[in-house]
Design a protein around this motif. Sequence first.
Motif, PDB file in Angstrom:
ATOM      1  N   VAL A 184       0.915  -1.199  -0.142  1.00  0.00           N
ATOM      2  CA  VAL A 184       0.035   0.111   0.055  1.00  0.00           C
ATOM      3  C   VAL A 184       0.816   1.205   0.049  1.00  0.00           C
ATOM      4  CG1 VAL A 184      -1.754   1.213   1.262  1.00  0.00           C
ATOM      5  CG2 VAL A 184      -1.893  -1.115   1.307  1.00  0.00           C
ATOM      6  N   ARG A 185       0.641   2.311  -1.000  1.00  0.00           N
ATOM      7  CA  ARG A 185       1.209   3.475  -0.826  1.00  0.00           C
ATOM      8  C   ARG A 185       0.836   4.305   0.345  1.00  0.00           C
ATOM      9  NH1 ARG A 185       3.561   5.756  -5.387  1.00  0.00           N
ATOM     10  NH2 ARG A 185       4.896   7.520  -4.831  1.00  0.00           N
ATOM     11  N   ILE A 186       1.743   4.564   1.205  1.00  0.00           N
ATOM     12  CA  ILE A 186       1.291   5.543   2.203  1.00  0.00           C
ATOM     13  C   ILE A 186       1.835   6.910   2.182  1.00  0.00           C
ATOM     14  CG2 ILE A 186       1.154   3.461   3.863  1.00  0.00           C
ATOM     15  CD1 ILE A 186       3.961   4.469   4.959  1.00  0.00           C
ATOM     16  N   HIS A 187       2.745   7.143   1.382  1.00  0.00           N
ATOM     17  CA  HIS A 187       3.358   8.487   1.087  1.00  0.00           C
ATOM     18  C   HIS A 187       3.976   8.350  -0.288  1.00  0.00           C
ATOM     19  CE1 HIS A 187       6.337  11.387   1.855  1.00  0.00           C
ATOM     20  NE2 HIS A 187       5.734  11.945   2.758  1.00  0.00           N
ATOM     21  N   ARG A 188       4.383   9.678  -0.682  1.00  0.00           N
ATOM     22  CA  ARG A 188       4.957   9.606  -2.027  1.00  0.00           C
ATOM     23  C   ARG A 188       6.283   8.964  -2.135  1.00  0.00           C
ATOM     24  NH1 ARG A 188       6.762  16.093  -2.284  1.00  0.00           N
ATOM     25  NH2 ARG A 188       8.085  16.305  -0.797  1.00  0.00           N
ATOM     26  N   SER A 189       6.925   8.739  -0.980  1.00  0.00           N
ATOM     27  CA  SER A 189       8.268   8.181  -0.709  1.00  0.00           C
ATOM     28  C   SER A 189       8.022   6.750  -0.244  1.00  0.00           C
ATOM     29  CB  SER A 189       9.055   9.065  -0.077  1.00  0.00           C
ATOM     30  OG  SER A 189       9.391  10.202  -0.452  1.00  0.00           O
ATOM     31  N   GLN A 203      -2.436  10.085  14.581  1.00  0.00           N
ATOM     32  CA  GLN A 203      -2.581  11.357  15.348  1.00  0.00           C
ATOM     33  C   GLN A 203      -3.007  12.744  14.429  1.00  0.00           C
ATOM     34  OE1 GLN A 203       0.742  11.578  17.961  1.00  0.00           O
ATOM     35  NE2 GLN A 203       0.003  10.082  19.348  1.00  0.00           N
ATOM     36  N   THR A 204      -3.701  13.642  14.953  1.00  0.00           N
ATOM     37  CA  THR A 204      -4.014  14.731  14.176  1.00  0.00           C
ATOM     38  C   THR A 204      -2.762  15.435  13.775  1.00  0.00           C
ATOM     39  OG1 THR A 204      -6.046  15.025  15.238  1.00  0.00           O
ATOM     40  CG2 THR A 204      -5.145  16.770  14.070  1.00  0.00           C
ATOM     41  N   GLY A 205      -2.393  15.650  12.486  1.00  0.00           N
ATOM     42  CA  GLY A 205      -1.086  16.387  12.022  1.00  0.00           C
ATOM     43  C   GLY A 205      -0.046  15.477  11.779  1.00  0.00           C
ATOM     44  N   LYS A 206       0.026  14.342  12.487  1.00  0.00           N
ATOM     45  CA  LYS A 206       1.240  13.556  12.210  1.00  0.00           C
ATOM     46  C   LYS A 206       0.959  11.873  12.231  1.00  0.00           C
ATOM     47  CE  LYS A 206       5.924  12.577  13.530  1.00  0.00           C
ATOM     48  NZ  LYS A 206       7.033  12.688  14.598  1.00  0.00           N
ATOM     49  N   ALA A 207       0.737  11.301  11.101  1.00  0.00           N
ATOM     50  CA  ALA A 207       0.157   9.932  11.190  1.00  0.00           C
ATOM     51  C   ALA A 207       1.460   9.149  10.907  1.00  0.00           C
ATOM     52  CB  ALA A 207      -0.799   9.665  10.345  1.00  0.00           C
ATOM     53  N   ALA A 208       1.974   8.005  11.342  1.00  0.00           N
ATOM     54  CA  ALA A 208       2.930   7.146  10.971  1.00  0.00           C
ATOM     55  C   ALA A 208       2.523   5.728  11.192  1.00  0.00           C
ATOM     56  CB  ALA A 208       4.248   7.635  11.570  1.00  0.00           C
ATOM     57  N   ARG A 220      -1.584  12.845   4.080  1.00  0.00           N
ATOM     58  CA  ARG A 220      -2.820  13.183   4.369  1.00  0.00           C
ATOM     59  C   ARG A 220      -3.533  12.563   3.255  1.00  0.00           C
ATOM     60  NH1 ARG A 220      -3.294  19.750   5.808  1.00  0.00           N
ATOM     61  NH2 ARG A 220      -2.089  19.270   7.773  1.00  0.00           N
ATOM     62  N   ARG A 221      -3.049  12.503   1.988  1.00  0.00           N
ATOM     63  CA  ARG A 221      -3.579  11.901   0.745  1.00  0.00           C
ATOM     64  C   ARG A 221      -3.860  10.432   0.815  1.00  0.00           C
ATOM     65  NH1 ARG A 221      -1.584  12.917  -5.449  1.00  0.00           N
ATOM     66  NH2 ARG A 221      -3.357  11.266  -6.530  1.00  0.00           N
ATOM     67  N   ALA A 222      -2.853   9.679   1.583  1.00  0.00           N
ATOM     68  CA  ALA A 222      -2.688   8.244   1.596  1.00  0.00           C
ATOM     69  C   ALA A 222      -3.712   7.767   3.001  1.00  0.00           C
ATOM     70  CB  ALA A 222      -1.456   7.946   1.584  1.00  0.00           C
ATOM     71  N   LEU A 223      -3.830   8.826   3.933  1.00  0.00           N
ATOM     72  CA  LEU A 223      -4.426   8.454   5.286  1.00  0.00           C
ATOM     73  C   LEU A 223      -5.913   7.636   5.015  1.00  0.00           C
ATOM     74  CD1 LEU A 223      -4.175   8.110   8.023  1.00  0.00           C
ATOM     75  CD2 LEU A 223      -4.654  10.426   8.534  1.00  0.00           C
TER      76      LEU A 223
END
Length: 238
Positions: A184-189, A203-208, A220-223
């Motif tokens: 799954v793509r979670i980020h552009r990188s 968490q709001t503002g920081k998901a990992a 945010r796009r992948a969340l």
Amino acid sequence: MINVVVADDELPAVEEIAFLLSQDSRIGKIHRATSGAAALKALEENEVDALFLDIHMPALSGLDIARVISRFANPPLVVFVTADEDQALEAFELAAVDYVLKPIRPQRLAESVRRLCELVEEAPAKPEMITVDQGGITKLIPRGDIAYVQAQGDYARLHTKDSSYLIRVPLNDLEQQWAESGYVRIHRSYLVSMDKIENVRLQTGKAAVLVNGTELPISRRALPYLRERLAANRVRPL
């Protein structure tokens, strides 16, 4: 149906074998290769059940390829198609399924396909192997060992538990090719294996996510899509 690679350094020979195989309803996809390196690349990029290999090819011969794949946990099957009668003993020592002499008779090739189909039906599911180069050495690793992939320009770095490997394939291509295998793509990188995610912090503002002890950001796009995939894996009461 079985998917195959046809490898011969002479293109007319490749096309002849591919044509004969294409007339057999038991054959699925046919991948063509005119060198040993191209044959290994086809193995890397596709699900392959068997190879039809010429013995004498420059650089990597058919015997060399058979030696490489013999180290796989579940190697694809091998049929040698050659004009050389003298290499049969060595070929069968490398667990070749068959040894077909040129010029090729369609009935003889059909018999090889019958043998392959019987063995494929009996074999357990095999993991897909990825060909990588490290320090001038070509290695093959099970795709299931890859926890996450990191974009590096036109390249991608494959991260396993103990090492990492750089391949010349863009992350966008891997995202499409490996989606059905749980990546799954979670980020552009970053592209991650759902099976290798240890925990997720939303968490709001920081998901990992934590993968192999490494924290990777979720964009945010992948969340939203990742949330859907996580929700689908929840155990629910009957």
